[in-house]
Design an enzyme around this catalytic site. Structure first.
Site, PDB file in Angstrom:
ATOM      1  N   CYS A 139     -47.642  24.872 -21.417  1.00  0.00           N
ATOM      2  CA  CYS A 139     -47.326  26.252 -21.035  1.00  0.00           C
ATOM      3  C   CYS A 139     -47.458  27.240 -22.204  1.00  0.00           C
ATOM      4  CB  CYS A 139     -45.929  26.324 -20.439  1.00  0.00           C
ATOM      5  SG  CYS A 139     -44.723  25.290 -21.285  1.00  0.00           S
ATOM      6  N   HIS A 251     -41.634  32.308 -21.346  1.00  0.00           N
ATOM      7  CA  HIS A 251     -41.694  32.033 -22.783  1.00  0.00           C
ATOM      8  C   HIS A 251     -42.197  33.286 -23.514  1.00  0.00           C
ATOM      9  CE1 HIS A 251     -41.092  27.911 -21.811  1.00  0.00           C
ATOM     10  NE2 HIS A 251     -42.294  27.426 -22.027  1.00  0.00           N
TER      11      HIS A 251
END
Ligand SMILES: NC(=O)c1ccc[n+]([C@@H]2O[C@H](COP(=O)([O-])OP(=O)(O)OC[C@H]3O[C@@H](n4cnc5c(N)ncnc54)[C@H](OP(=O)(O)O)[C@@H]3O)[C@@H](O)[C@H]2O)c1
Length: 343
Positions: A139, A251
Site C-alpha cells: 500500500c 497512509h
C-alpha cells in the site's frame, strides 16, 4: 492498451479470496461501485468464516471455504488473504486458467511475476499472459509511485527518502479493532491490551511495521525500496522509515526526491495536477494540504506541501496521502482487473 487477456464476454466469474477481511470487503464495495462486469461472484475465506454471508449489490452470498473450492471456470480471483494462503492457492487458481491478482507480498519480487500500478506500469501486465499471477504492490509503495512517476518522466529521479505515517487498517481488521479498544480503555482509565500490533498504538507512534531484518530495516521498509525500483523500472536509490500512527484509514508519506537535473516546485505542481489518479491540494495561503481524515474513503492519491528542498540541489519535498485500503489495495486490484477485461 492491450485487451486480449480474457475472452470477450459480457460478464465474468469473479472470486474474492479473503472476502470477510478489511481489504476483501472493500474489493466487493469497489467492484459494485465501478460496476465491474461480475456475472457470478464467489466469496472465499478460511473454514472459520465459511457458511457466513456477505452482501454484494443487494444480494447475500454464502462464503465458501477456500481449501475445498474448485477454481475451474473462474475468470479472475482477487486474493487478499495473506502471503501463505497466496503461495499455496494462487498457483492452483492460475493452473485452472484464472487470472489471480494477489494483494499479499508473496509474489511481488518474483522475477517472472509482474507488479502493477495501472497509472505507472500497465505495460508490464503482458508478463501475466504466461503465468496468470499478477502482484498488487504494498500500500505505501502504490501511493508513492503514483506521485513520483509523472515527475520521473519529466526529469529522472536519482534518490527518494520517504518516511511514512501508516494507518492501522494496513494491518487488517483486527488492528482497527485494537486502536478503537485501546483508545476507549485509556480514556476510561483502564489498561490498554496489546494483542495485534507490536506496541500500544493508542496515543502513540510505532516505528516498526512488519519484522526487523538483519540490516536494521524492517520488511515494510525493504518492500518500499525493492518494489519502487521494480515498478519504476529504474535504478533509483530509495530509503524508507515506515511508522504506524493512531489513524484508522489512509497512509501519509513525507517524500524527499532528488532529481538528475532541475525540477522546481511550480513545474512539479503542474505535472502532478495533470497526472492520472492524482489530486493536488497545496495552498499555504489558505493552509490547504492533504490529510488522512479527508483522504479516507476516496480514490485519488492526494499530494500537497510541494516545495523545493533548500538543503540539496535539484530536490523537492512532497506530502502524499491516500486511502491504503482503497488505492493501496482493493482499488488498485480492481483497476488491474479492469485492464484484463477491457475491450
Ligand atoms: N489492509 C491493507 O491496507 C492492505 C494493503 C495491501 C495489502 N494487504 C494485504 O491483504 C491481505 C489481507 O489483508 P486484510 O487487511 O484484509 O486482513 P484481514 O482483515 O485480517 O482479513 C484477512 C482475510 O483473509 C482470510 N484468510 C485468512 N487466512 C486464510 C486462509 N488460510 N484461507 C482462506 N482465507 C484466509 C480471512 O478469512 P477468515 O474470515 O476466514 O479469517 C479474511 O477474509 C494481507 O495479505 C495483507 O498483507 C492489506
Amino acid at each position: 492498451m492491450m485487451s486480449d487477456f480474457l475472452p470477450r464476454k459480457d460478464v465474468y466469474k469473479v472470486a474474492v479470496v479473503g472476502a470477510t477481511g478489511a481489504v476483501g470487503a472493500t474489493m466487493l464495495e469497489i467492484l459494485a461501485e465501478r460496476n465491474f462486469p461480475v456475472g457470478e461472484l464467489v466469496p472465499l475465506a478460511s473454514s472459520r468464516s465459511a457458511g457466513s454471508t456477505i452482501e454484494f449489490k443487494g444480494r447475500e452470498y454464502v462464503v465458501q471455504d477456500l481449501e475445498q473450492f474448485d477454481p475451474t471456470g473462474l475468470d479472475i480471483a482477487l486474493f487478499s488473504a495473506g502471503g501463505g494462503t497466496s503461495l499455496k492457492h494462487a498457483p492452483r487458481f492460475a493452473d485452472a486458467g484464472c487470472y489471480v491478482i494477489d494483494n499479499s507480498s508473496a509474489w511481488r519480487m518474483h522475477d517472472d511475476i509482474c507488479l502493477i500500478v495501472p497509472e505507472v506500469n500497465p505495460h508490464a501486465l503482458e508478463m501475466a499472459k504466461e503465468n496468470h499471477i499478477i502482484a498488487n504492490p504494498n500500500c505505501s509503495t502504490i501511493q508513492m509511485v503514483v506521485a513520483i512517476k509523472p515527475l520521473h518522466d519529466a526529469v529522472p529521479i536519482k534518490r527518494v527518502v520517504v518516511s511514512t505515517y501508516q494507518a492501522v487498517s494496513g494491518a487488517g481488521g483486527s488492528a482497527i479493532d485494537e486502536l478503537a479498544k485501546q483508545t476507549r480503555s485509556l480514556l476510561c482509565g483502564e489498561p490498554a491490551e496489546v494483542e495485534v500490533l507490536p506496541e500500544r498504538i493508542a496515543f502513540n507512534v510505532i516505528p516498526h511495521i512488519d519484522v526487523f531484518m538483519d540490516d536494521g530495516y524492517t520488511k515494510e521498509e525493504r518492500k518500499m525500496i525493492d518494489e519502487t525500483r521494480k515498478i519504476m523500472e529504474a535504478d533509483i536509490a530509495v530509503t524508507a522509515t515506515t511508522v504506524r500512527v493512531p489513524v484508522f484509514y489512509a497512509h501519509s508519506e513525507s517524500v524527499n526526491i532528488t532529481f538528475e537535473g532541475p525540477m522546481d516546485a511550480d513545474k512539479a505542481r503542474s505535472l502532478l495536477a495533470d497526472a492520472e489518479g492524482i489530486c493536488v491540494v497545496d495552498d499555504p495561503a489558505t493552509a490547504d494540504y492533504p490529510m488522512p481524515s479527508e483522504a479516507a474513503g476516496t480514490d485519488p492519491v492526494w499530494v500537497g506541501r510541494i516545495r523545493g528542498d533548500d538543503s540539496c540541489r535539484n530536490s523537492l519535498h512532497l506530502w502524499v496521502v491516500a486511502d491504503n485500503v482503497r488505492k493501496g489495495a482493493a482499488l488498485n486490484a480492481v483497476q488491474i482487473a479492469e485492464i484484463l477485461v477491457r475491450d
